[in-house]
Motif scaffolding. Structure first.
Motif, PDB file in Angstrom:
ATOM      1  N   PHE A  79      32.807  22.862 -13.585  1.00 34.22           N
ATOM      2  CA  PHE A  79      32.484  22.794 -15.011  1.00 34.22           C
ATOM      3  C   PHE A  79      31.464  21.691 -15.282  1.00 34.22           C
ATOM      4  N   LEU A  80      31.623  20.567 -14.614  1.00 35.74           N
ATOM      5  CA  LEU A  80      30.702  19.442 -14.811  1.00 35.74           C
ATOM      6  C   LEU A  80      29.295  19.804 -14.330  1.00 35.74           C
ATOM      7  N   VAL A  81      29.192  20.471 -13.177  1.00 39.97           N
ATOM      8  CA  VAL A  81      27.884  20.904 -12.674  1.00 39.97           C
ATOM      9  C   VAL A  81      27.247  21.897 -13.642  1.00 39.97           C
ATOM     10  N   TYR A  82      28.053  22.822 -14.158  1.00 41.89           N
ATOM     11  CA  TYR A  82      27.535  23.802 -15.121  1.00 41.89           C
ATOM     12  C   TYR A  82      27.039  23.101 -16.384  1.00 41.89           C
ATOM     13  N   PHE A  83      27.792  22.114 -16.856  1.00 48.59           N
ATOM     14  CA  PHE A  83      27.361  21.349 -18.043  1.00 48.59           C
ATOM     15  C   PHE A  83      26.026  20.649 -17.776  1.00 48.59           C
ATOM     16  N   PHE A  84      25.884  20.062 -16.617  1.00 50.18           N
ATOM     17  CA  PHE A  84      24.630  19.365 -16.273  1.00 50.18           C
ATOM     18  C   PHE A  84      23.459  20.341 -16.231  1.00 50.18           C
ATOM     19  N   LEU A  85      23.633  21.474 -15.538  1.00 53.71           N
ATOM     20  CA  LEU A  85      22.550  22.444 -15.432  1.00 53.71           C
ATOM     21  C   LEU A  85      22.189  23.022 -16.795  1.00 53.71           C
ATOM     22  N   ASN A  86      23.201  23.336 -17.588  1.00 54.09           N
ATOM     23  CA  ASN A  86      22.937  23.893 -18.918  1.00 54.09           C
ATOM     24  C   ASN A  86      22.172  22.894 -19.781  1.00 54.09           C
ATOM     25  N   THR A  87      22.497  21.612 -19.647  1.00 53.91           N
ATOM     26  CA  THR A  87      21.794  20.578 -20.416  1.00 53.91           C
ATOM     27  C   THR A  87      20.335  20.455 -19.960  1.00 53.91           C
ATOM     28  N   VAL A  88      20.108  20.553 -18.655  1.00 53.40           N
ATOM     29  CA  VAL A  88      18.732  20.526 -18.133  1.00 53.40           C
ATOM     30  C   VAL A  88      17.935  21.709 -18.687  1.00 53.40           C
ATOM     31  N   PHE A  89      18.535  22.892 -18.670  1.00 53.00           N
ATOM     32  CA  PHE A  89      17.863  24.073 -19.217  1.00 53.00           C
ATOM     33  C   PHE A  89      17.599  23.905 -20.713  1.00 53.00           C
ATOM     34  N   PHE A  90      18.564  23.333 -21.415  1.00 47.52           N
ATOM     35  CA  PHE A  90      18.436  23.127 -22.859  1.00 47.52           C
ATOM     36  C   PHE A  90      17.239  22.221 -23.171  1.00 47.52           C
ATOM     37  N   LEU A  91      17.149  21.108 -22.470  1.00 49.88           N
ATOM     38  CA  LEU A  91      16.054  20.163 -22.712  1.00 49.88           C
ATOM     39  C   LEU A  91      14.707  20.778 -22.330  1.00 49.88           C
ATOM     40  N   HIS A  92      14.701  21.551 -21.252  1.00 55.61           N
ATOM     41  CA  HIS A  92      13.467  22.197 -20.835  1.00 55.61           C
ATOM     42  C   HIS A  92      13.031  23.252 -21.854  1.00 55.61           C
ATOM     43  N   ALA A  93      13.993  24.007 -22.391  1.00 60.21           N
ATOM     44  CA  ALA A  93      13.663  25.065 -23.355  1.00 60.21           C
ATOM     45  C   ALA A  93      13.114  24.496 -24.654  1.00 60.21           C
ATOM     46  N   ARG A  94      13.523  23.282 -25.012  1.00 54.20           N
ATOM     47  CA  ARG A  94      12.978  22.667 -26.232  1.00 54.20           C
ATOM     48  C   ARG A  94      11.481  22.440 -26.112  1.00 54.20           C
ATOM     49  N   ARG A  95      11.012  22.146 -24.907  1.00 53.64           N
ATOM     50  CA  ARG A  95       9.584  21.893 -24.699  1.00 53.64           C
ATOM     51  C   ARG A  95       8.818  23.156 -24.313  1.00 53.64           C
ATOM     52  N   ASN A  96       9.484  24.059 -23.602  1.00 48.84           N
ATOM     53  CA  ASN A  96       8.813  25.272 -23.112  1.00 48.84           C
ATOM     54  C   ASN A  96       9.680  26.484 -23.416  1.00 48.84           C
ATOM     55  N   THR A  97       9.474  27.070 -24.565  1.00 45.93           N
ATOM     56  CA  THR A  97      10.296  28.231 -24.932  1.00 45.93           C
ATOM     57  C   THR A  97       9.950  29.453 -24.084  1.00 45.93           C
ATOM     58  N   VAL A  98       8.695  29.545 -23.635  1.00 43.41           N
ATOM     59  CA  VAL A  98       8.257  30.685 -22.826  1.00 43.41           C
ATOM     60  C   VAL A  98       8.300  30.285 -21.356  1.00 43.41           C
ATOM     61  N   HIS A  99       9.327  30.734 -20.655  1.00 43.51           N
ATOM     62  CA  HIS A  99       9.453  30.366 -19.240  1.00 43.51           C
ATOM     63  C   HIS A  99      10.387  31.366 -18.546  1.00 43.51           C
ATOM     64  N   PRO A 100       9.849  32.513 -18.092  1.00 46.82           N
ATOM     65  CA  PRO A 100      10.692  33.547 -17.487  1.00 46.82           C
ATOM     66  C   PRO A 100      11.537  33.075 -16.316  1.00 46.82           C
ATOM     67  N   LEU A 101      11.009  32.151 -15.492  1.00 43.98           N
ATOM     68  CA  LEU A 101      11.799  31.681 -14.357  1.00 43.98           C
ATOM     69  C   LEU A 101      13.084  31.016 -14.825  1.00 43.98           C
ATOM     70  N   ARG A 102      12.999  30.227 -15.913  1.00 40.42           N
ATOM     71  CA  ARG A 102      14.206  29.590 -16.436  1.00 40.42           C
ATOM     72  C   ARG A 102      15.189  30.639 -16.954  1.00 40.42           C
ATOM     73  N   TYR A 103      14.685  31.686 -17.575  1.00 45.57           N
ATOM     74  CA  TYR A 103      15.576  32.752 -18.049  1.00 45.57           C
ATOM     75  C   TYR A 103      16.418  33.288 -16.895  1.00 45.57           C
ATOM     76  N   HIS A 104      15.757  33.556 -15.763  1.00 42.77           N
ATOM     77  CA  HIS A 104      16.463  34.127 -14.609  1.00 42.77           C
ATOM     78  C   HIS A 104      17.463  33.130 -14.027  1.00 42.77           C
ATOM     79  N   VAL A 105      17.021  31.902 -13.798  1.00 36.67           N
ATOM     80  CA  VAL A 105      17.894  30.915 -13.162  1.00 36.67           C
ATOM     81  C   VAL A 105      19.117  30.646 -14.040  1.00 36.67           C
ATOM     82  N   ALA A 106      18.900  30.456 -15.353  1.00 34.33           N
ATOM     83  CA  ALA A 106      20.021  30.187 -16.260  1.00 34.33           C
ATOM     84  C   ALA A 106      20.999  31.361 -16.279  1.00 34.33           C
ATOM     85  N   MET A 107      20.480  32.590 -16.225  1.00 34.23           N
ATOM     86  CA  MET A 107      21.348  33.760 -16.218  1.00 34.23           C
ATOM     87  C   MET A 107      22.226  33.781 -14.959  1.00 34.23           C
ATOM     88  N   TRP A 108      21.638  33.483 -13.794  1.00 32.13           N
ATOM     89  CA  TRP A 108      22.424  33.499 -12.560  1.00 32.13           C
ATOM     90  C   TRP A 108      23.417  32.339 -12.506  1.00 32.13           C
TER      91      TRP A 108
END
Length: 301
Positions: A79-108
């Motif tokens: 759960f802690l690892v998932y929280f960390f990764l989700n937070t990284v994706f969240f911060l990245h999405a705030r700066r780059n909303t268009v990023h297909p690679l992040r869409y795939h990685v976050a989904m997996w």
């Protein structure tokens, strides 16, 4: 010069054959992806945090509930690892909303965390299986048909492997109710995929018509702004060069005054045809307003 010009014409013709609609549609839906705005993506991240909190509370605070296969400490690390990764994706999405690679990685990552919860769900028919449906719908309906298909296959595969592992470890038979639950869930997702495909086609047609200038068939000013915003984000990320051309027709008012608006419309249509035949399929052309036109040429010195 003649040979160079002929080569350029052949190249432009080949590119237009490969992708004939590129110049006449917004880039919001491209390559099977849909690029949702930040507000829509933020809702998805909030939903992920909500499900994370529910999972932590379920396995840590409910009396008589213990993970089926892992110790609680290992599950909490996941759960802690998932929280960390989700937070990284969240911060990245705030700066780059268009990023297909992040869409795939976050989904997996979502599929992986859901599989861990299903593997450790203490019930014989794990209710956490329903989260797979949320993963498919949440990603597929938000990011387009490409991710819809990938998440559908990914969740089916993950659910099959995890359920097989559960009953191989425990040595018990698979309950008939679980089989029917999986069948119903699969039918719902496949049906949703079919409906989503029809909705996407209808939405695409509506967006296409609303984005075109009715006279010239080029993008209108509103669509140009939408396309340019997405395009600039992508170019900034990939450090690509581009050229913007701004053109207006000299003495166009005289054509309308002397020959009438019908002749002026014919001039605009003819010029739009010249623009369309002169640029590549990957370039963008729009009518900015009146006799003013804008062209955006990617990867051009």
């Amino acid at each position: 010069m003649k040979n160079e010009h002929s080569w350029s014409e052949r190249r432009a013709y080949t590119e237009r054959r490969r992708n004939p609609d590129r110049r006449s549609q917004p880039d919001e839906v491209s390559g099977g992806y849909r690029y949702p705005p930040w507000q829509e993506q933020k809702i998805q991240f909030i939903t992920r945090y909500v499900f994370l909190v529910l999972g932590v509370l379920f396995f840590n605070t409910v009396d008589g509930i213990a993970p089926a296969n892992w110790p609680v400490s290992q599950l909490n690390i996941a759960f802690l690892v998932y929280f960390f990764l989700n937070t990284v994706f969240f911060l990245h999405a705030r700066r780059n909303t268009v990023h297909p690679l992040r869409y795939h990685v976050a989904m997996w990552v979502d599929i992986g965390m859901t599989s861990i919860c299903v593997l450790n769900d203490p019930y014989s028919i794990p209710p956490s299986l329903l989260v797979y449906i949320m993963v498919v719908l949440g990603n597929g309906m938000r990011y387009g048909m490409r991710l819809f298909a990938e998440s559908l296959v990914g969740c089916f595969t993950a659910a099959t492997l995890v359920l097989s592992a559960r009953y191989l470890i425990s040595g018990t038979a698979v309950p008939p109710g679980l089989i029917f639950m999986n069948l119903f869930g699969g039918i719902i997702l496949v049906y949703s995929y079919i409906l989503m495909g029809r909705i996407e086609r209808t939405r695409h047609e509506l967006e296409l018509h609303s984005s075109l200038d009715t006279l010239t068939g080029l993008l209108n000013r509103r669509a140009l702004q939408d396309v340019a915003h997405t395009m600039f984000q992508r170019l900034q990320r990939n450090q690509q060069k581009f050229v913007m051309l701004f053109a207006d027709l000299d003495k166009f008012k005289a054509v309308n005054d002397e020959l009438g608006h019908a002749a002026g419309d014919l001039v605009l249509k003819t010029f739009a045809d010249i623009v369309r035949s002169s640029i590549r399929a990957t370039d963008i052309a729009a009518r900015f307003g009146g006799d003013e036109f804008v062209m955006l040429l990617e990867d051009t010195a």
